[in-house]
Enzyme design. Structure first.
Site, PDB file in Angstrom:
ATOM      1  CD  GLU A 153      -4.477  -6.240  -6.822  1.00  0.00           C
ATOM      2  OE1 GLU A 153      -3.920  -6.392  -5.462  1.00  0.00           O
ATOM      3  OE2 GLU A 153      -3.846  -6.274  -7.503  1.00  0.00           O
TER       4      GLU A 153
ATOM      5  CG  ASN B 146      -4.225  -5.161 -11.031  1.00  0.00           C
ATOM      6  OD1 ASN B 146      -4.694  -4.625 -11.914  1.00  0.00           O
ATOM      7  ND2 ASN B 146      -4.496  -4.680  -9.893  1.00  0.00           N
TER       8      ASN B 146
HETATM    9  C1  FCB Z   1      -1.020  -4.724  -6.619  1.00  0.00           C
HETATM   10  C2  FCB Z   1      -1.932  -3.505  -5.904  1.00  0.00           C
HETATM   11  C3  FCB Z   1      -1.094  -2.343  -6.052  1.00  0.00           C
HETATM   12  C4  FCB Z   1       0.343  -2.447  -5.832  1.00  0.00           C
HETATM   13  C5  FCB Z   1       0.807  -3.615  -6.652  1.00  0.00           C
HETATM   14  C6  FCB Z   1       2.524  -3.923  -6.644  1.00  0.00           C
HETATM   15  O1  FCB Z   1      -1.633  -5.672  -5.575  1.00  0.00           O
HETATM   16  O2  FCB Z   1      -3.220  -3.310  -6.356  1.00  0.00           O
HETATM   17  O3  FCB Z   1      -1.513  -1.259  -5.181  1.00  0.00           O
HETATM   18  O4  FCB Z   1       0.799  -2.531  -4.536  1.00  0.00           O
HETATM   19  O5  FCB Z   1       0.210  -4.755  -6.166  1.00  0.00           O
END
Ligand code: FCB
Length: 462
Positions: A168, A301
């Site tokens: 991310e 993600n």
């Molecule tokens: C993402 C992160 C992970 C977790 C989720 C809920 O942004 O990568 O570590 O915190 O969100």
């Protein structure tokens, strides 16, 4: 009864975690503070001033945790490697042997359990001295990251066949350096955009190094993507949605695929005074080519979508703006709207707009605090339904041609949810933080069925 939907043969079902969120053992075996240790000790940054000192104590309980993964029938486990265990200050000439040994043992035990290790190199725990040097906004960080990637992939590359350079980049740069919600807590657009650039550049430079150390492995990056929709057919709302998509998604996707930064966004940022009129100060000749290095997969993600209204574009907060606000049963404890069909649309769009070879959902999941009932069972019906609906969208996307080959539930177990502390429980496994006892939630029992035969069993079938 009609046939139940089924995932293609070989589809990978996994669970994911990250080092700082679960390991604990913050001062064990030579580990020194990361920016998150510092941030957690700064008043006002993390709910209740909680921290990852102990977390799920996975550093000591990893054997037991792998047994639980076996019970969940997962074929893969995505974890991250704590930079401050390997190079505790970032500047050592030799890596910390105890740190490398720990991941070595973890990887061996996973393989022995028949679980494929997926290693993320950077999931936000930057050694504090590297931040003191300037952190991600400083171009020198690129060489430091590549060196870290080299050391880890040299050691584990004969057994780890799946590598994720970064988790991310949007969060690293925007929450870390623009709105200050995450470590190191800065609020400066110039820093944030430079940080984003150096994260992407370090990805581009690390990929060939990892490939050389880990021949035949699959290497990619994980982006958090958030589909943006206009709240109305008005031109102004369409423009707000274009801008959000550029800010959140295209700014990272485009360079990942060798394209220059999106011109509409450069213009917007110049108009907003976030970058100088002369151009992007951090961009050097050749960077775009390096950032666009060929990868084997795109990790995404996915948590929610955003609906944009022209009079409510606020980049200084993390929550997607959904209008009207979702009701309680349409959102999770994070306040994030549950939007499974947006996942399908996102997957199809990625396949259409970018030359993605393979997509892996490296995180998807939901926070609800459901704990054990009197009989000890954790009936987290909503999480089960959440996973079911999102996996169902995955199947739809595959049918529409999206090259989706794997899915990792976030998270393997409840853990430290960054600035929000331990109150936000994302786990398929319930963790009692007093006793460190783990309990498979109903969602985990259900996921175990899906992972065992690749069939999308009805959500109520546990
Ligand atoms: C993402 C992160 C992970 C977790 C989720 C809920 O942004 O990568 O570590 O915190 O969100």
């Amino acid at each position: 009864m009609p046939d139940l939907p089924r995932f293609p043969d070989g589809f990978c079902f996994g669970v994911a975690t990250s080092s700082y969120q679960i390991e604990g053992a913050h001062d064990v075996d030579g580990r020194l503070p990361s920016i998150w240790d510092t941030f957690c000790r700064t008043p006002g940054k993390v709910v209740n001033m909680e921290n990852g000192d102990v977390a799920c104590d996975h550093y000591h309980r990893w054997r037991e945790d792998i047994e639980l993964m076996k019970k969940m029938n997962v074929g893969a486990y995505r974890f991250s490697v704590a930079w401050p265990r390997i190079l505790p200050t970032g500047f050592e000439s030799e890596p910390n042997a105890a740190g490398l040994d720990w991941y070595d043992r973890l990887v061996d035990a996973l393989l022995e359990a028949g679980i494929t290790p997926w290693a993320t190199l950077y999931h936000w725990d930057l050694p504090q001295p590297l931040q003191d040097m300037g952190g991600w906004p400083d171009r020198r960080i690129v060489d430091h990251f590549v060196r870290f990637a080299d050391i880890v992939s040299r050691r584990l590359g004969d057994r780890v066949g799946h590598w994720i350079t970064h988790n991310e980049p949007w969060v690293v740069s925007m929450l870390g350096y623009m709105n200050g919600e995450h470590a190191p807590g800065h609020k400066d657009w110039g820093e944030a955009l430079a940080a984003a650039h150096h994260v992407m550049l370090s990805h581009g430079r690390a990929v060939p190094v990892i490939r050389a150390n880990s021949p035949g492995s699959q290497v990619g990056i994980t982006l958090n993507l958030c589909p943006a929709y206009a709240a109305s057919p008005s031109e102004a709302d369409a423009d707000a949605s274009r801008h959000f998509d550029g800010f959140f998604n295209r700014w990272f996707l485009d360079p990942c695929y060798g394209r220059p930064y999106p011109a509409d966004m450069v213009k917007d940022y110049q108009a907003l005074g976030r970058v100088p009129a002369e151009g992007l100060p951090f961009l050097e000749a050749g960077d775009i080519e390096e950032m666009g290095v060929e990868t084997d997969f795109l990790g995404i993600n996915f948590y929610s979508r955003a609906i944009l209204r022209s009079d409510k574009v606020d980049e200084a907060d993390n929550a997607p703006r959904t209008i009207p606000d979702p009701t309680d049963d349409q959102k999770t404890d994070m306040g994030w709207e549950i939007a499974p069909d947006s996942l399908r649309r996102l997957l199809v769009r990625l396949d259409r707009d970018y030359p993605v070879k393979q997509i892996i959902i490296t995180e998807n999941g939901a926070a609800w605090a459901t704990g054990p009932d009197d009989d000890g069972r954790v009936r987290d019906v909503r999480r089960r339904d959440y996973f079911h609906s999102h996996l169902s969208s995955c199947l739809d996307a595959i049918e529409e041609g999206a090259p989706l080959t794997g899915y990792f539930g976030w998270s393997f177990m409840d853990n430290f949810e960054w600035a929000l502390g331990y109150g936000k429980r994302f786990g398929l496994i319930y963790v009692d933080y007093e006793t460190q006892q783990r309990t498979l939630k109903d969602s985990a029992l259900w996921y175990a069925r899906v992972a065992s035969d690749g069939v999308l069993h009805p959500s109520e079938s546990v």
